[in-house]
Design a protein around this motif. Sequence first.
Motif, mmCIF file in Angstrom:
data_model
loop_
_atom_site.group_PDB
_atom_site.id
_atom_site.type_symbol
_atom_site.label_atom_id
_atom_site.label_comp_id
_atom_site.label_asym_id
_atom_site.label_seq_id
_atom_site.Cartn_x
_atom_site.Cartn_y
_atom_site.Cartn_z
ATOM 1 N N ALA A 10 7.000 7.789 33.047
ATOM 2 C CA ALA A 10 6.127 8.459 34.019
ATOM 3 C C ALA A 10 5.659 7.473 35.081
ATOM 4 C CB ALA A 10 4.929 9.078 33.302
ATOM 5 N N ARG A 11 5.327 6.268 34.605
ATOM 6 C CA ARG A 11 4.827 5.246 35.533
ATOM 7 C C ARG A 11 5.891 4.927 36.592
ATOM 8 N NH1 ARG A 11 -0.412 2.924 36.128
ATOM 9 N NH2 ARG A 11 -0.102 1.211 37.562
ATOM 10 N N ILE A 12 7.118 4.769 36.138
ATOM 11 C CA ILE A 12 8.217 4.420 37.045
ATOM 12 C C ILE A 12 8.422 5.517 38.091
ATOM 13 C CG2 ILE A 12 10.744 4.168 37.163
ATOM 14 C CD1 ILE A 12 10.525 2.596 34.496
ATOM 15 N N TYR A 13 8.502 6.770 37.640
ATOM 16 C CA TYR A 13 8.785 7.838 38.588
ATOM 17 C C TYR A 13 7.578 8.166 39.477
ATOM 18 C CZ TYR A 13 13.372 8.337 36.662
ATOM 19 O OH TYR A 13 14.663 8.077 36.290
ATOM 20 N N LEU A 71 6.931 -1.400 41.143
ATOM 21 C CA LEU A 71 8.233 -0.763 40.901
ATOM 22 C C LEU A 71 9.363 -1.801 40.930
ATOM 23 C CD1 LEU A 71 9.643 1.928 40.323
ATOM 24 C CD2 LEU A 71 9.972 2.234 42.773
ATOM 25 N N LYS A 72 9.164 -2.808 41.761
ATOM 26 C CA LYS A 72 10.152 -3.879 41.868
ATOM 27 C C LYS A 72 10.301 -4.585 40.518
ATOM 28 C CE LYS A 72 11.361 -7.376 45.284
ATOM 29 N NZ LYS A 72 10.846 -8.147 46.422
ATOM 30 N N LYS A 73 9.156 -4.715 39.811
ATOM 31 C CA LYS A 73 9.183 -5.357 38.497
ATOM 32 C C LYS A 73 9.767 -4.431 37.432
ATOM 33 C CE LYS A 73 5.133 -7.873 38.408
ATOM 34 N NZ LYS A 73 3.766 -7.838 37.867
ATOM 35 N N LEU A 74 9.331 -3.172 37.449
ATOM 36 C CA LEU A 74 9.715 -2.225 36.399
ATOM 37 C C LEU A 74 11.143 -1.692 36.544
ATOM 38 C CD1 LEU A 74 6.482 -0.049 36.026
ATOM 39 C CD2 LEU A 74 7.282 -1.849 34.502
ATOM 40 N N ALA A 75 11.503 -1.330 37.754
ATOM 41 C CA ALA A 75 12.829 -0.703 37.956
ATOM 42 C C ALA A 75 13.344 -1.004 39.354
ATOM 43 C CB ALA A 75 12.725 0.807 37.729
ATOM 44 N N PRO A 76 13.782 -2.244 39.572
ATOM 45 C CA PRO A 76 14.199 -2.648 40.922
ATOM 46 C C PRO A 76 15.310 -1.767 41.487
ATOM 47 C CG PRO A 76 14.837 -4.287 39.280
ATOM 48 C CD PRO A 76 13.935 -3.331 38.601
ATOM 49 N N GLU A 77 16.161 -1.245 40.588
ATOM 50 C CA GLU A 77 17.296 -0.434 41.078
ATOM 51 C C GLU A 77 16.789 0.845 41.766
ATOM 52 O OE1 GLU A 77 16.486 -0.902 37.963
ATOM 53 O OE2 GLU A 77 16.300 1.076 37.047
ATOM 54 N N LEU A 78 15.674 1.387 41.289
ATOM 55 C CA LEU A 78 15.114 2.600 41.903
ATOM 56 C C LEU A 78 14.515 2.287 43.268
ATOM 57 C CD1 LEU A 78 13.346 4.595 39.058
ATOM 58 C CD2 LEU A 78 15.461 5.121 40.251
ATOM 59 N N LEU A 79 13.938 1.120 43.364
ATOM 60 C CA LEU A 79 13.324 0.732 44.634
ATOM 61 C C LEU A 79 14.407 0.595 45.695
ATOM 62 C CD1 LEU A 79 10.643 -0.051 45.960
ATOM 63 C CD2 LEU A 79 11.251 -2.422 45.541
ATOM 64 N N LYS A 80 15.494 -0.013 45.313
ATOM 65 C CA LYS A 80 16.583 -0.216 46.269
ATOM 66 C C LYS A 80 17.113 1.132 46.729
ATOM 67 C CE LYS A 80 18.762 -4.331 45.003
ATOM 68 N NZ LYS A 80 19.725 -4.687 43.987
ATOM 69 N N LYS A 81 17.335 2.013 45.763
ATOM 70 C CA LYS A 81 17.871 3.337 46.077
ATOM 71 C C LYS A 81 16.897 4.054 47.005
ATOM 72 C CE LYS A 81 19.609 7.427 43.778
ATOM 73 N NZ LYS A 81 18.682 8.343 43.161
ATOM 74 N N GLU A 82 15.639 3.972 46.634
ATOM 75 C CA GLU A 82 14.604 4.634 47.413
ATOM 76 C C GLU A 82 14.582 4.123 48.845
ATOM 77 O OE1 GLU A 82 12.159 6.844 48.915
ATOM 78 O OE2 GLU A 82 12.858 7.176 46.881
#
Length: 571
Positions: A10-13, A71-82
Amino acid sequence: MSTDKIHQTARIYALQNAIQFEGKANSKAVIGKVIAALQKERVSPKDVIPVVNIVVKEVNVLSLEKQIAELKKLAPELLKKEKKERDFSLPELPDAKKGKVVTRFPPEPNGYLHIGHAKAAIVDYEYAKMYDGKFILRFDDTNPENAQLEFYDAQKEDLRWLGIKWDEEYNTSDHLETHYKLAEQLIKQGDAYVCKCPPDAVKDGRFHGKECDCRAVSNEKNLDLWKDMISSSVEGAILRLRGDMKCANTAMRDPTLFRIIDKPHPRHGDKYRVWPTYDFAGAVEDSLSGVTHPFRTKEYELRDECYFRLLELLKLRKPHLMEFARLSIEGMPVSKRKIKPLIDKKLVSGYDDIRLPTLRGLAKRGIIPEAIKQFVISQGISKTESSAAFSLVEAFNRKLVDPIAKRYFFVGYPMKLVVKNAPKQKKSIPLHPTDKNLGSRTIKTDSTFFIPKADMDKLSVGDIFRLKDLYNVKITKKNKEIFGEYAGEELIADSAKLQWTTDNFMKMIVFVPGLLFEKDEYNPNSLEKLVGYAEEAVSSIKSGEIVQFERFGFVRIENNKNKITGFFAHK
Ligand SMILES: [Zn+2]
């Protein structure tokens, strides 16, 4: 399924959603993503919803910078996509170097900008930004019959509204002396000649691939004729490129480079009478102003050969010419030929009519610049001609305004309802379902309401319906007015929920646009003038604000000395 896992997901999304929407996540959107992500583990919405609600609140108080960092720490791949989805998805340019790309937007100042112009301007501007390059605004005003003074400023206003900034601005008409010098050079080289044939003969010669006698005249004589053209002692002559009258590409059959137009220019008056054509001015200006990647629409494709031939003959630098398909929207024509007669006949109110895809028309109905940008970029820069549905523009707009638009009550085509035994209520209702920062207003109810006629038509005496967010009412009598009685607060499954206003209402008109053209014909029913009652708080909305009238749609408000008008954007 561990609560920890749900919490972390939940935190990531929530962070991703918040970054997408200027720092404010929307619980509903996050719930959907979390459930989808944990699908394999058979998570139930019951477990997810309370966790997400808490997490979204926590995330929304963080600054955008902190959200990005986390978000960069938790899920960098999502940040890039975003970031990619958000900032840019245009493909790389060929032969483009950082800091060296120069683009330009070259409108003719002959009207207000429309969605097709917006595509060109946005693509040009975004590419300049993408490569830390330069973006030039150039008014291609070399046809005095078209250029009008008012449109230089009007087009700049339209661009500013779109959020476009240019590094340099100039008018092609200010470079006429240079164009004349280059024309002279071509004549001296034997690459251009003055043709005095009547227009029909020129057209005919082009069609049949036949050279005219003017072609045989010496360079010296041509130079004299050219000077005569400029000094007014010759009528009806044109300067033509010595191309190839047999060329399969008819655009190369001695195209016109300059012509005489005896009409005062809005900026130069009677100073010039010989004006370059688009073929000549476009190529020369792109090269001389340093443009590296000029874009134009695909219908000019056959003229590319002429563009490069001219630059070669003039020994000028050749830019990387790019082409894309023209952007059009179904049922919303942009051509003046179609729109002007409708304005003259007062069938549309002007170039800012909300049924038109002009930037002014779109702005008036509540389409925001960012939605236009996202729509344009989503359409890409391919050469495939296509016509997009307006619902796509609406979808981008809805995504952007939904999290920020305040909600109000409005009833179109209202019918009066009197409720027996109605409890007097004083309700504080939030202006937004998720963003509490947008505040709330208090609505007092008594026994009189107004409800939509269309909803009431579906109900009969004896039916029970619910006044939304209030209580149930049983219909006891129906004629011009509706009479009912209070039927408790408890939610009844399947009962209709009706939007309402109290008798403390404000009468207003909402203009609802439809498609201006259907099957290429003007649609006389394309604008609905809907009279309705809005809750009193609507009177304090500032002009230009986009709000949502619940169960009705997104509406842009105009407030002129307390006369409120609405323009419907979309559902
Ligand atoms: Zn001729």
